[in-house]
Design a protein around this motif. Structure first.
Motif, short mmCIF file in Angstrom:
data_model
loop_
_atom_site.label_atom_id
_atom_site.label_comp_id
_atom_site.label_asym_id
_atom_site.label_seq_id
_atom_site.Cartn_x
_atom_site.Cartn_y
_atom_site.Cartn_z
N UNK A 49 0.83 -1.20 0.00
CA UNK A 49 0.00 0.00 0.00
C UNK A 49 0.87 1.25 0.00
N UNK A 50 0.20 2.37 -0.13
CA UNK A 50 0.89 3.65 -0.04
C UNK A 50 1.53 3.82 1.33
N UNK A 51 0.91 3.23 2.36
CA UNK A 51 1.47 3.30 3.71
C UNK A 51 2.79 2.52 3.82
N UNK A 52 3.00 1.54 2.93
CA UNK A 52 4.25 0.77 2.93
C UNK A 52 5.38 1.51 2.23
N UNK A 53 5.03 2.52 1.42
CA UNK A 53 6.04 3.29 0.71
C UNK A 53 6.79 4.15 1.72
N UNK A 54 8.10 3.97 1.77
CA UNK A 54 8.90 4.63 2.80
C UNK A 54 9.86 5.66 2.19
N UNK A 55 10.13 5.53 0.92
CA UNK A 55 11.10 6.39 0.25
C UNK A 55 10.48 7.08 -0.95
N UNK A 56 11.20 8.03 -1.52
CA UNK A 56 10.73 8.74 -2.70
C UNK A 56 10.43 7.78 -3.83
N UNK A 57 9.51 8.18 -4.70
CA UNK A 57 9.13 7.35 -5.83
C UNK A 57 8.28 6.16 -5.44
N UNK A 58 7.67 6.20 -4.24
CA UNK A 58 6.81 5.12 -3.74
C UNK A 58 7.55 3.82 -3.48
#
Length: 127
Positions: free
Chosen positions: A11-20
């Motif tokens: 999910x978007x919540x799992x994206x931790x760095x730039x560029x998802x």
């Protein structure tokens, strides 16, 4: 030995760095869940993760990717269970086409491999 499979969407919540980009620790979390199920099936107890022998991050994972994490016990001692894990990207979003497009990948992409050991104390083993 038996193999366990978990598949879920990042999910978007799992994206931790730039560029998802998703943090590699998320793959280790999935491997922990796979290990827990393997131990329950094998020993009737969740056990504890002791250590990773190796972890290889091989390809990036992004929000919207579907990841399939698999694992199996490859060696069993009195209390130790050595396991092998693989995480594969099986579906990838296609924002270049439109905001809801995605592709089922004909050939999955290995994103992470690991080998680790879990422990189930003798007094907690039920099988």
């Amino acid at each position: 030995m038996e193999q366990v499979i978990i598949r879920l969407r990042m999910s978007q919540a799992d994206a931790h760095y730039g560029g998802n980009l998703v943090d590699g620790a998320k793959m280790l979390q999935l491997f922990g869940d796979v290990a827990t199920e393997l131990l329950i099936r094998n020993d009737g107890d969740e056990g504890l993760f002791r250590a990773y022998e190796s972890v290889d991050f091989l390809n990036p994972v992004y929000a919207g990717d579907y990841i399939e994490a698999t694992g199996k016990i490859i060696k069993q001692g009195k209390t130790s269970r050595k396991m092998e894990f693989i995480a594969r990207k099986v579906i990838s979003p296609r924002p270049d086409i439109n905001d809801s497009a995605a592709d089922l990948l004909e050939d999955s992409i290995i994103v992470c491999k690991a080998v680790g050991t879990c422990i189930v104390p003798v007094d907690k083993q039920r099988r």
